[in-house]
Write an enzyme that holds these catalytic residues in place. Structure first.
Site, PDB file in Angstrom:
ATOM      1  N   CYS A   2       0.853  -1.181   0.000  1.00  0.00           N
ATOM      2  CA  CYS A   2       0.000   0.000   0.000  1.00  0.00           C
ATOM      3  C   CYS A   2       0.893   1.236   0.000  1.00  0.00           C
ATOM      4  CB  CYS A   2      -0.958   0.089   1.175  1.00  0.00           C
ATOM      5  SG  CYS A   2      -2.140  -1.242   1.251  1.00  0.00           S
ATOM      6  N   ARG A  27       3.931  -0.519  -4.754  1.00  0.00           N
ATOM      7  CA  ARG A  27       3.611  -0.957  -3.390  1.00  0.00           C
ATOM      8  C   ARG A  27       2.284  -1.705  -3.320  1.00  0.00           C
ATOM      9  NH1 ARG A  27       6.969   1.964   0.292  1.00  0.00           N
ATOM     10  NH2 ARG A  27       5.655   1.215   1.971  1.00  0.00           N
ATOM     11  N   TRP A  72      -2.629  -2.885  -1.654  1.00  0.00           N
ATOM     12  CA  TRP A  72      -2.316  -4.318  -1.720  1.00  0.00           C
ATOM     13  C   TRP A  72      -3.199  -4.958  -0.655  1.00  0.00           C
ATOM     14  CZ3 TRP A  72      -0.273  -8.133   1.547  1.00  0.00           C
ATOM     15  CH2 TRP A  72       0.088  -9.325   0.909  1.00  0.00           C
ATOM     16  N   ASN A  96      -1.856   2.593   5.476  1.00  0.00           N
ATOM     17  CA  ASN A  96      -0.961   1.514   5.074  1.00  0.00           C
ATOM     18  C   ASN A  96      -0.551   0.772   6.331  1.00  0.00           C
ATOM     19  OD1 ASN A  96       1.062  -0.159   4.051  1.00  0.00           O
ATOM     20  ND2 ASN A  96       2.619   1.459   4.138  1.00  0.00           N
ATOM     21  N   GLY A  97      -0.771  -0.531   6.358  1.00  0.00           N
ATOM     22  CA  GLY A  97      -0.399  -1.320   7.532  1.00  0.00           C
ATOM     23  C   GLY A  97      -1.493  -2.315   7.845  1.00  0.00           C
ATOM     24  N   GLU A 457      17.306 -18.478  -6.854  1.00  0.00           N
ATOM     25  CA  GLU A 457      16.884 -17.132  -7.249  1.00  0.00           C
ATOM     26  C   GLU A 457      16.283 -17.159  -8.665  1.00  0.00           C
ATOM     27  OE1 GLU A 457      16.111 -14.481  -6.026  1.00  0.00           O
ATOM     28  OE2 GLU A 457      16.197 -13.039  -7.658  1.00  0.00           O
ATOM     29  N   LYS A 461      12.444 -16.025  -9.620  1.00  0.00           N
ATOM     30  CA  LYS A 461      12.161 -14.969 -10.599  1.00  0.00           C
ATOM     31  C   LYS A 461      11.208 -15.470 -11.677  1.00  0.00           C
ATOM     32  CE  LYS A 461      13.968 -12.416  -9.243  1.00  0.00           C
ATOM     33  NZ  LYS A 461      13.893 -11.530  -8.152  1.00  0.00           N
ATOM     34  N   GLU A 464       7.682 -15.879 -10.246  1.00  0.00           N
ATOM     35  CA  GLU A 464       7.090 -14.592  -9.858  1.00  0.00           C
ATOM     36  C   GLU A 464       6.516 -13.823 -11.044  1.00  0.00           C
ATOM     37  OE1 GLU A 464      10.081 -12.101  -8.098  1.00  0.00           O
ATOM     38  OE2 GLU A 464       8.613 -10.760  -7.207  1.00  0.00           O
ATOM     39  N   HIS A 480      16.851 -37.782  -5.152  1.00  0.00           N
ATOM     40  CA  HIS A 480      16.200 -38.153  -3.886  1.00  0.00           C
ATOM     41  C   HIS A 480      14.716 -37.769  -3.870  1.00  0.00           C
ATOM     42  CE1 HIS A 480      19.982 -39.431  -2.228  1.00  0.00           C
ATOM     43  NE2 HIS A 480      20.523 -38.290  -2.607  1.00  0.00           N
ATOM     44  N   LYS A 581       5.826  -4.697  -3.940  1.00  0.00           N
ATOM     45  CA  LYS A 581       7.272  -4.668  -3.783  1.00  0.00           C
ATOM     46  C   LYS A 581       7.729  -4.588  -2.325  1.00  0.00           C
ATOM     47  CE  LYS A 581      11.421  -3.127  -5.961  1.00  0.00           C
ATOM     48  NZ  LYS A 581      11.779  -4.479  -6.422  1.00  0.00           N
TER      49      LYS A 581
HETATM   50  O1  M6R Z   1      12.707  -5.076  -0.015  1.00  0.00           O
HETATM   51  P1  M6R Z   1      13.203  -6.437   0.311  1.00  0.00           P
HETATM   52  O2  M6R Z   1      14.516  -6.746  -0.327  1.00  0.00           O
HETATM   53  O3  M6R Z   1      13.271  -6.672   1.797  1.00  0.00           O
HETATM   54  O4  M6R Z   1      12.141  -7.436  -0.258  1.00  0.00           O
HETATM   55  C1  M6R Z   1      12.234  -8.804   0.009  1.00  0.00           C
HETATM   56  C2  M6R Z   1      11.329  -9.615  -0.891  1.00  0.00           C
HETATM   57  O5  M6R Z   1       9.996  -9.252  -0.679  1.00  0.00           O
HETATM   58  C3  M6R Z   1      11.672  -9.427  -2.370  1.00  0.00           C
HETATM   59  O6  M6R Z   1      12.999  -9.730  -2.634  1.00  0.00           O
HETATM   60  C4  M6R Z   1      10.781 -10.310  -3.236  1.00  0.00           C
HETATM   61  O7  M6R Z   1      11.085 -11.649  -3.016  1.00  0.00           O
HETATM   62  C5  M6R Z   1      10.958  -9.925  -4.701  1.00  0.00           C
HETATM   63  N1  M6R Z   1       9.692  -9.580  -5.262  1.00  0.00           N
HETATM   64  C6  M6R Z   1      11.572 -10.998  -5.506  1.00  0.00           C
HETATM   65  O8  M6R Z   1      11.765 -10.614  -6.829  1.00  0.00           O
END
Ligand code: M6R
Length: 586
Positions: A2, A27, A72, A96-97, A457, A461, A464, A480, A581
């Site tokens: 948010c 956000r 969000w 926000n929160g 990673e 990606k 996501e 395994h 984000k």
């Molecule tokens: O702002 P941050 O680095 O703390 O965020 C952590 C995760 O939320 C962030 O890396 C998330 O996994 C990404 N969307 C991945 O691409």
């Protein structure tokens, strides 16, 4: 998680709010809305969906005071009615929160006959404010937040006073003065071009903005002065600059993120060497991509310093029995510096006696206020929800920390790497592999040691941004269990850059091929090419670099692959479904 923005001054609040919300959209993008006071009446416009859907509703709105919200969803589905602002009794709020005790508060209000319109936790704030209001909005807000448990950044306006009242606790809120009034927002980009400096509010603060004056009070309602810092967001860095998406732009900026991180590290090198000097144990933590950078940090610290190091996601570390002995240094890694689990675990570890080092791209964030030392990741603004260049900056920063603590002179080859990454990005075309992955039932990313850290990673990606299911897995573990999933409709992407373990990953690739699975390889090792190239769907040969630096090349290729797969499937890589984000709630 948010984004909120507010403005009071001589300009048109509807324009400022809309522009600010566009900049805060990373956000959250479930719904957007704004509240304005026009001729003494509240005007509220809100809509489910992305911020652009709000635009037609704001046409014709002229006001000198307004607040806005991009959501969000936490409580209540994304819908027009659950969109903020929420209002009651001529007062409108954005929040926000998470209000943890909202159910209890809501039940009391329902007993008093209050009618709720939404399913959100935030609506209780509007009703509590309306109930507390006796001609002093800021006083009523102070009384209201005294009843709330949880995290909040709140902006409130009302029909009867020409002010914006603010409150925050564990959710970010900044205020700034512009040429024609006062501004407030969750984050610096929203105020870029308006406010060259911003004041960062602290937990428990209450503030009041007028067109020509800002007052900040602490929890006891004593007037306080909060430090003003330069607004690091620059308008020229916030646009797409000719790229189709922020994700492609930000992948292209990886070389600069690494180069800048190396450049600024000089200013903290001494402090980091001192902080790590005598460390008997290192803990690394973060969430998502930052956690994956931490996996590499562990490898650097153990190999270059010989200090036992452990990695855990912040959400797990926060709630387990933590035993922090003497001489423990904890690295909290976060692009935003606002991730709730990461900030809270940093606070916890500090209270237990660890020295906390923040590795972050946001120098004015909560995390930097908790930490004993800060290592800047100089990646510049990252707007795409998927982290790319910030990961590269985090990896570079952790490598530099290990070098500094080991007393190694120079940059360990990192200074030359941006050019190598640049060449890698120019020469690598992952579109054909992206097509294969996009139409696979599952995509497995495999590697050992340092390559495993990159594989997880790569998997995150791809999932996501393309929604193609898959997993990052140690290639030695394949047999395994996960091997049972392999068939002609699955793709296995092997990262093989650690020479000492290369042969073992080649064997795992053979096992996949033997079961009819599709194989792709990303490697900088010649012998792998001889053994596998002709039998793969895709083979990417990287330039040979030091094994510890290879993740900066292999990850850049995997970021390109994820982007291409998202585009191939018609997804919006910048705003993946269900995500935001900055994850400022649990
Ligand atoms: O702002 P941050 O680095 O703390 O965020 C952590 C995760 O939320 C962030 O890396 C998330 O996994 C990404 N969307 C991945 O691409």
């Amino acid at each position: 998680m948010c984004g909120i923005i507010g403005y009071i001054g001589g300009g048109n609040a509807a324009e400022v709010v809309y522009r600010g919300l566009k900049r805060l959209e990373y956000r959250g993008y479930d719904s957007a809305g704004g509240a304005f006071v026009c001729d003494g009446r509240l005007v509220i416009a809100k809509k489910e969906g992305k911020v652009e859907k709000l635009s037609p509703l704001l046409e014709g709105v002229r006001a000198n005071i307004g607040i806005g919200h991009t959501r969000w969803a936490t409580h209540g589905v994304p819908s027009d009615v659950n969109a903020h602002p929420h209002s009651a009794g001529g007062i409108a709020i954005v929040h926000n929160g998470i209000i943890e005790n909202y159910a209890e508060l809501k039940n009391k209000l329902l007993d008093e006959g209050v009618i709720f319109r939404s399913d959100t936790d935030s609506e209780v704030i509007a009703h509590l404010l309306a109930r507390a209001y006796k001609g002093d909005l800021t006083g009523a807000l102070a009384e209201t937040v005294g009843l709330l448990k949880g995290s909040y950044a709140i902006m409130a306006i009302c029909e009867r006073e020409h002010i914006i009242s603010l409150a925050c606790n564990k959710s970010p809120l900044i205020i700034g003065r512009g040429d024609d009034g006062y501004y407030c927002a969750s984050d610096e980009p929203a105020l870029a071009g308006y406010c060259p400096d911003v004041a960062v509010l602290q937990d428990g603060d209450i503030a009041e903005l007028r067109a020509d004056e800002a007052s900040v009070f602490n929890g006891e309602m004593q007037l306080v002065i909060r430090e003003t810092v330069p607004n690091l967001a620059v308008c020229s860095e916030l646009g797409l600059d000719g790229y189709p998406h922020y994700m492609s732009k930000e992948i292209g900026e990886i070389p600069a993120a690494v180069a800048q991180t190396v450049k600024v590290f000089g200013s903290v090198k001494q402090k980091i060497a001192e902080t790590l000097g005598g460390a008997k144990r290192i803990i690394l933590t973060g969430c998502g991509t930052a956690y994956h950078a931490a996996l590499l940090g562990k490898i650097y610290f153990e190999n270059m310093l010989g200090v036992p190091s452990e990695v855990e996601t912040a959400g797990e570390l926060r709630y387990k029995k933590n035993v922090v002995g003497e001489s423990v240094v904890a690295f909290a890694i976060s692009q935003s510096g606002e991730t709730a689990d990461t900030v809270e675990v940093a606070r916890l570890l500090k209270s237990l006696g660890a020295k906390v080092v923040a590795v972050t791209n946001s120098l004015h964030s909560q995390l930097t206020r908790v930490a004993d030392a800060v290592v800047p990741v100089a990646a510049g603004p990252e707007i795409c929800v998927a982290a790319t260049k910030s990961y590269s900056g985090q990896v570079a920063a952790l490598y530099l920390c290990a070098l500094a603590a080991a007393g190694t002179e120079g940059d360990g080859g990192l200074g030359a790497l941006p050019e190598t990454i640049e060449r890698t990005l120019e020469r690598t075309d992952t579109r054909s592999l992206a097509q294969v992955c996009a139409h696979s039932r599952g995509v497995y990313f495999l590697g050992r040691g340092i390559d495993y850290a990159v594989a997880v990673e790569g998997s995150l990606k791809l999932k996501e941004v393309s929604y193609v299911p898959g997993e990052g897995y140690p290639s030695g573990e394949l047999k395994h269990g996960t091997l049972a999933l392999i068939d002609g409709q699955t793709t296995s992407v092997f990262v093989i850059c650690d020479e000492a373990l290369a042969e073992k990953s080649v064997v795992a690739a053979e096992q996949v091929l033997a079961r009819g699975g599709k194989v792709a390889v990303i490697t900088c090792i010649d012998s792998v090419r001889e053994k596998l190239e002709n039998r793969t769907e895709y083979f990417c040969r990287l330039e040979k670099v030091d094994k510890f630096l290879s993740p900066l090349l292999s990850s850049a290729v995997l970021f390109g692959l994820a982007y291409d797969a998202a585009v191939a499937l018609g997804r919006d890589p910048d705003k993946p479904r269900n995500l935001a984000k900055s994850v400022t709630v649990e």
